[in-house]
Design an enzyme around this catalytic site. Structure first.
Site, PDB file in Angstrom:
ATOM      1  N   GLU A  82      49.032  66.860  53.358  1.00  0.00           N
ATOM      2  CA  GLU A  82      50.094  67.758  53.815  1.00  0.00           C
ATOM      3  C   GLU A  82      51.460  67.104  53.723  1.00  0.00           C
ATOM      4  O   GLU A  82      52.445  67.746  53.322  1.00  0.00           O
ATOM      5  CB  GLU A  82      49.816  68.203  55.257  1.00  0.00           C
ATOM      6  N   GLU A  83      51.546  65.834  54.082  1.00  0.00           N
ATOM      7  CA  GLU A  83      52.842  65.166  54.114  1.00  0.00           C
ATOM      8  C   GLU A  83      53.426  64.949  52.719  1.00  0.00           C
ATOM      9  O   GLU A  83      54.641  64.775  52.578  1.00  0.00           O
ATOM     10  CB  GLU A  83      52.725  63.808  54.828  1.00  0.00           C
ATOM     11  N   ASP A  97      46.392  63.035  56.906  1.00  0.00           N
ATOM     12  CA  ASP A  97      47.311  62.144  56.187  1.00  0.00           C
ATOM     13  C   ASP A  97      48.587  61.993  57.003  1.00  0.00           C
ATOM     14  O   ASP A  97      48.924  62.854  57.831  1.00  0.00           O
ATOM     15  CB  ASP A  97      47.609  62.663  54.793  1.00  0.00           C
TER      16      ASP A  97
END
Length: 453
Positions: free
Chosen positions: A156-157, A92
């Site tokens: 994750e972001e 991502d």
């Protein structure tokens, strides 16, 4: 370096790596499905799953994590009795921000001035390619000497914790002797670096209300309490005169005693405008790796264009607080919320909401895995000694893995050196760094296996 067979193999694979990174960058895999279609993230996940299957991985699966995204998992068996190494990356990416600010389209990998530009090229789709290159080089030169697990995260972001919660619910899945997190970066291009600490973080949304509705500023301004002005007062209270972060009760005087960051080099890396001062006190390394840092990420208020002469009834802001190792993120969250409430002026109504949190991380740099990585880096970067740096950003999964597998060694490497401009417009990756770090990872796996045996 080319005299090394592993290095020669990686060099021969670089054209293929560029083609694959081009395909992977083309997916607009922002894990905010209010901004970008879910299908883009799912497409990237399927691409990675297919790549792992093609490399002989077993049990390849798309894991549906509790935050509604998918992580990709696979296992590549090694020799009997070998150690297990987990390789991590995420597919991502951050939104492209102002697409008009990109010299070339953000989701089209474009070569310019010796670098490859595109959203996620360094953070962290390049990390996926790095892992593939390292494994392919080993397979072409005697085989992969360890059991390898790969996990590629899909959110994750966003900081929504999907993979952390999935790992906690399935603790046997990611067990490993050593974990290589491919989501960090060298201190600068050409200087081999492992990240030994990460700051933790918390995200808090604050809302201030003063009126039942907006009022005409000519008729009521001067006596009617302005919610936006109150919010500005609150946000200003989070910094001292020199710009240092000041949250009531939160310590902020720790020092960093390893690799240092020259002031002028930092100004260049951060593209600070001429005449604008750096903020905070102590060394740059102290400020970005060892001390807390608050950032106002966004404010809900009327835009300048179309604004009316009104006293604002409500205003909101999203605040990020980075906290260094040794500071509990949950306690920092409590202190931040209490500070915001205590510093709200004029009796205004204030509410706070935590929307994300991750603990700081500190690695054991004396472990065998770090010695093996130092040996590998010395070959991949001739004449350079591996350095230990901190990172101001957060990777909450590190702490989850450290808690689940306390005996595992955790190393952080990656492609996000300063020129990469991750999270900003015109993100890029250095193909030279991709090549050298792929060599380093391959040689690390070989050295680690040898030492373990």
């Amino acid at each position: 370096m080319s005299s090394n067979p592993v290095a020669a193999t990686v060099a021969s694979l670089m054209p293929r790596a560029k083609e694959e990174l081009t395909e992977l960058v083309a997916f607009k895999s922002v894990a905010d499905f209010g901004q970008f279609p879910r299908e883009e993230s799912e497409g990237a996940a399927h691409w990675i799953a297919d790549a792992l299957t093609a490399e002989g991985f077993q049990d390849v699966a798309l894991l549906d994590t509790p935050d509604g995204t998918q992580s990709v998992y696979g296992c590549l068996p090694g020799p009997e009795g070998a150690k297990t190494v987990l390789l991590y990356a995420h597919y991502d990416v951050q939104p492209p921000l102002d697409e008009a600010g990109w010299v070339t389209p953000p989701f089209e990998l474009t070569e310019r001035d010796g670098r490859w530009y595109g959203r996620g090229a360094a953070d962290c789709k390049g990390g996926v390619i790095m892992h593939l290159l390292a494994l392919r080089a080993l397979k072409a030169n005697g085989g992969v000497p360890v059991h390898v697990k790969v996990i590629v995260e899909g959110s994750e972001e966003q900081g929504t914790g999907g993979l952390e919660r999935y790992a906690e619910e399935h603790p046997d899945l990611l067990t490993a002797d050593t974990i290589v997190i491919g989501d960090a970066g060298n201190f600068r291009a050409g200087l081999p670096t492992v990240t030994s600490t990460l700051r933790g973080m918390t995200l808090v949304r604050v809302r201030i209300d003063t009126l039942e509705g907006n009022l005409h500023s000519g008729q009521f301004g001067g006596a009617a309490p302005d919610a936006l002005a109150a919010l500005v007062r609150v946000l200003d209270s989070l910094r001292a005169e020199d710009g240092s972060t000041t949250v009531d009760g939160l310590a902020g005087e720790k020092a960093w005693d390893r690799l240092q960051y020259d002031d002028e080099q930092f100004r260049e890396d951060a593209k600070v405008l001429d005449g604008v001062e750096l903020i905070g006190s102590g060394t740059v390394a102290d400020r970005i790796w060892a001390r807390p840092a608050v950032t106002v990420l966004g404010i809900d208020c009327p835009p300048v264009v179309g604004a009316t002469p009104s006293v604002q009834a409500s205003a909101r802001a999203l605040i990020s607080l980075r906290v260094p190792p040794g500071v509990d993120a949950a306690e920092a969250t409590k202190l931040l919320r209490a500070h915001l409430e205590a510093h709200t002026p004029w009796g205004a109504r204030v509410s706070t909401e935590q929307i994300g949190q991750g603990q700081a991380f500190r690695a054991d740099t004396t472990s065998p895995a770090y010695r093996a990585m130092a040996d590998a880096m010395a070959v991949a970067y001739p004449g350079q000694e591996m350095q230990y740096a901190g990172q101001g950003g957060s990777i909450p999964l590190c702490n989850t893995l450290a808690a689940l597998y306390p005996k595992a060694e955790i190393l952080l490497i990656g492609l996000s050196e300063p020129e990469a401009r991750i999270h900003a417009v015109n993100e890029s990756v250095s193909p030279d760094e991709l090549e050298r770090l792929s060599v380093a990872e391959a040689l690390f796996l070989r050295a680690y296996a040898s030492g373990a045996s």
